[in-house]
Design a protein around this motif. Structure first.
Motif, short mmCIF file in Angstrom:
data_model
loop_
_atom_site.label_atom_id
_atom_site.label_comp_id
_atom_site.label_asym_id
_atom_site.label_seq_id
_atom_site.Cartn_x
_atom_site.Cartn_y
_atom_site.Cartn_z
N PHE A 71 18.24 32.07 28.46
CA PHE A 71 18.42 30.55 29.14
C PHE A 71 16.28 30.88 28.42
O PHE A 71 16.46 29.92 29.02
CB PHE A 71 18.67 30.09 30.43
N VAL A 72 15.94 31.29 28.48
CA VAL A 72 14.62 31.79 29.10
C VAL A 72 13.99 30.30 28.04
O VAL A 72 13.35 29.05 28.76
CB VAL A 72 13.81 32.27 27.66
N ARG A 76 12.81 26.62 30.28
CA ARG A 76 10.91 26.41 29.78
C ARG A 76 11.00 25.23 30.07
O ARG A 76 10.40 24.35 30.76
CB ARG A 76 10.30 27.27 29.31
N SER A 77 12.32 24.60 29.39
CA SER A 77 11.82 23.04 29.37
C SER A 77 12.93 22.31 29.86
O SER A 77 11.70 21.16 30.45
CB SER A 77 13.07 22.90 28.07
N LEU A 78 13.40 22.55 30.83
CA LEU A 78 14.18 21.82 32.13
C LEU A 78 12.78 21.94 33.24
O LEU A 78 12.31 21.03 33.67
CB LEU A 78 14.63 22.56 33.10
N LEU A 79 11.52 22.59 33.01
CA LEU A 79 10.60 22.73 34.41
C LEU A 79 9.60 22.15 34.17
O LEU A 79 9.12 21.74 34.90
CB LEU A 79 9.98 24.30 33.93
N ARG A 80 9.60 22.10 32.50
CA ARG A 80 8.44 21.05 32.03
C ARG A 80 8.45 19.97 32.37
O ARG A 80 7.41 19.58 31.85
CB ARG A 80 7.96 22.16 30.62
N ASN A 237 18.67 25.61 20.66
CA ASN A 237 18.39 24.75 20.04
C ASN A 237 17.61 23.53 21.05
O ASN A 237 17.95 23.24 21.62
CB ASN A 237 19.54 23.75 19.52
N GLY A 238 16.31 23.17 20.57
CA GLY A 238 15.54 21.83 21.01
C GLY A 238 15.94 20.96 21.08
O GLY A 238 15.88 20.14 22.04
N THR A 239 17.25 20.27 20.63
CA THR A 239 17.89 18.94 20.60
C THR A 239 18.63 19.15 20.96
O THR A 239 19.11 18.36 22.09
CB THR A 239 18.38 18.60 18.81
N VAL A 240 19.33 20.63 21.11
CA VAL A 240 20.38 20.73 22.32
C VAL A 240 20.11 20.58 23.42
O VAL A 240 20.41 19.95 24.93
CB VAL A 240 21.51 22.11 22.08
N ALA A 241 18.58 21.00 24.13
CA ALA A 241 17.96 20.71 25.18
C ALA A 241 17.42 19.52 25.24
O ALA A 241 17.70 18.81 27.14
CB ALA A 241 16.96 22.02 24.97
N GLY A 243 19.24 16.72 24.43
CA GLY A 243 20.75 16.74 25.00
C GLY A 243 21.20 16.86 26.19
O GLY A 243 21.34 15.83 27.08
N ILE A 244 20.87 17.92 27.33
CA ILE A 244 20.45 18.53 28.02
C ILE A 244 20.53 17.41 29.37
O ILE A 244 20.10 17.84 30.08
CB ILE A 244 20.84 20.15 28.54
N ARG A 245 18.60 17.37 28.76
CA ARG A 245 17.78 16.80 29.78
C ARG A 245 18.07 15.70 30.21
O ARG A 245 18.46 15.09 31.01
CB ARG A 245 16.61 17.24 29.03
N GLU A 246 18.93 15.28 28.84
CA GLU A 246 19.08 13.24 29.10
C GLU A 246 20.89 13.44 29.87
O GLU A 246 20.61 12.64 31.07
CB GLU A 246 19.42 12.54 27.84
#
Length: 266
Positions: A71-72, A76-80, A237-241, A243-246
């Motif tokens: 989940f590295v 990072r995506s969530l924290l940003r 995957n960036g697109t999945v990330a 979607g997760i944030r959404e």
């Protein structure tokens, strides 16, 4: 011609696997939880009552024989993007019972709530991690603590993975005819947790691929189709990330669409 897309997905999964093997040693130890400061210091000013509470804490759960290093990029995506509390839970690779892992998760969620002051958390689970999260919510009363569960390539209906792998007890629990899968098909009235299940037709670990969907009449569940993303690539995957944030940023679940909703991520 489906050969080229399938080959491309396989090559991407192999590249992800190679990169993950390099990172794997960094995630073998359990993550050290950081206690919330009880009073102001020079490095930690006092928190306002609403500060850091735009999002509930997020707890990440890895898949079979994996660890938190997967989940590295997602962390990072969530924290940003504004999530202040993101933690990962390692369960032992020697774990032989999904139910025991769910009990460990229950204790960890209680600890996260105590440390952060939040009453509920969100869970994101890859593969087996998603099934552990669902078992905790649906069978151990975790819906009182969990606002939303996001699963990535999780065998909600069980997977007919290679029979030789079924020598491991926890893999047998992920098969369609297992007691665990049967328990998860039982009625779950008044479950308060919302589920978002990401699945892909290119996921070669889910057999059939639709096994990663949630189809339960009592659960508020949205199934998100991700085109052309393999099993190992789902957590990176960036697109999945996105979607997760959404999914995690969405309003608290209500009777918005009812159970069994389905959307797609291109």
């Amino acid at each position: 011609m489906q050969t080229l897309p399938c080959l491309r997905t396989t090559l991407v999964d192999l590249a992800v696997l190679a990169g993950h093997l390099l990172l794997y040693p960094t995630g073998m130890s359990q993550e050290r939880s950081v206690p919330r400061p009880s009073r102001a210091t020079e490095d930690a000013p006092p928190l306002l009552p609403t500060e850091g509470r735009a999002h509930p804490p997020v707890l990440l759960l890895h898949g079979f024989i994996d660890n938190r290093s997967v989940f590295v990029l997602l962390r990072r995506s969530l924290l940003r993007h504004g999530w202040c509390h993101v933690e990962a839970l390692n369960y032992s690779p020697l774990t032989c019972d999904l139910r025991k892992a769910a009990e460990l998760l229950a204790r960890h969620v209680a600890d996260v709530c105590a440390r952060t002051g939040h009453h509920r958390v969100d869970l994101v689970g890859h593969s087996l991690g998603g099934l552990i999260a669902r078992y905790y919510v649906q069978r151990l009363g975790g819906d009182a603590r969990v606002r939303r569960v996001v699963t990535l390539g999780t065998p909600h209906a069980g997977t007919r993975i290679a029979p030789l792998m079924s020598a491991h007890p926890i893999v047998r629990q992920m098969r369609p005819d297992s007691e665990v899968i049967a328990e998860l098909s039982l009625p779950a009235p008044n479950c308060r947790t919302q589920f978002v299940a990401f699945w892909s037709e290119a996921d070669q670990v889910m057999i059939p691929a639709t096994a990663a969907r949630i189809d339960h009449p009592d659960l508020l569940a949205h199934n998100v189709h991700v085109a052309g993303v393999g099993h190992l690539a789902l957590p990176v995957n960036g697109t999945v990330a996105a979607g997760i944030r959404e999914a995690l940023a969405a309003a608290d679940p209500a009777a918005e669409e009812g159970a069994g909703g389905a959307i797609s991520v291109a």
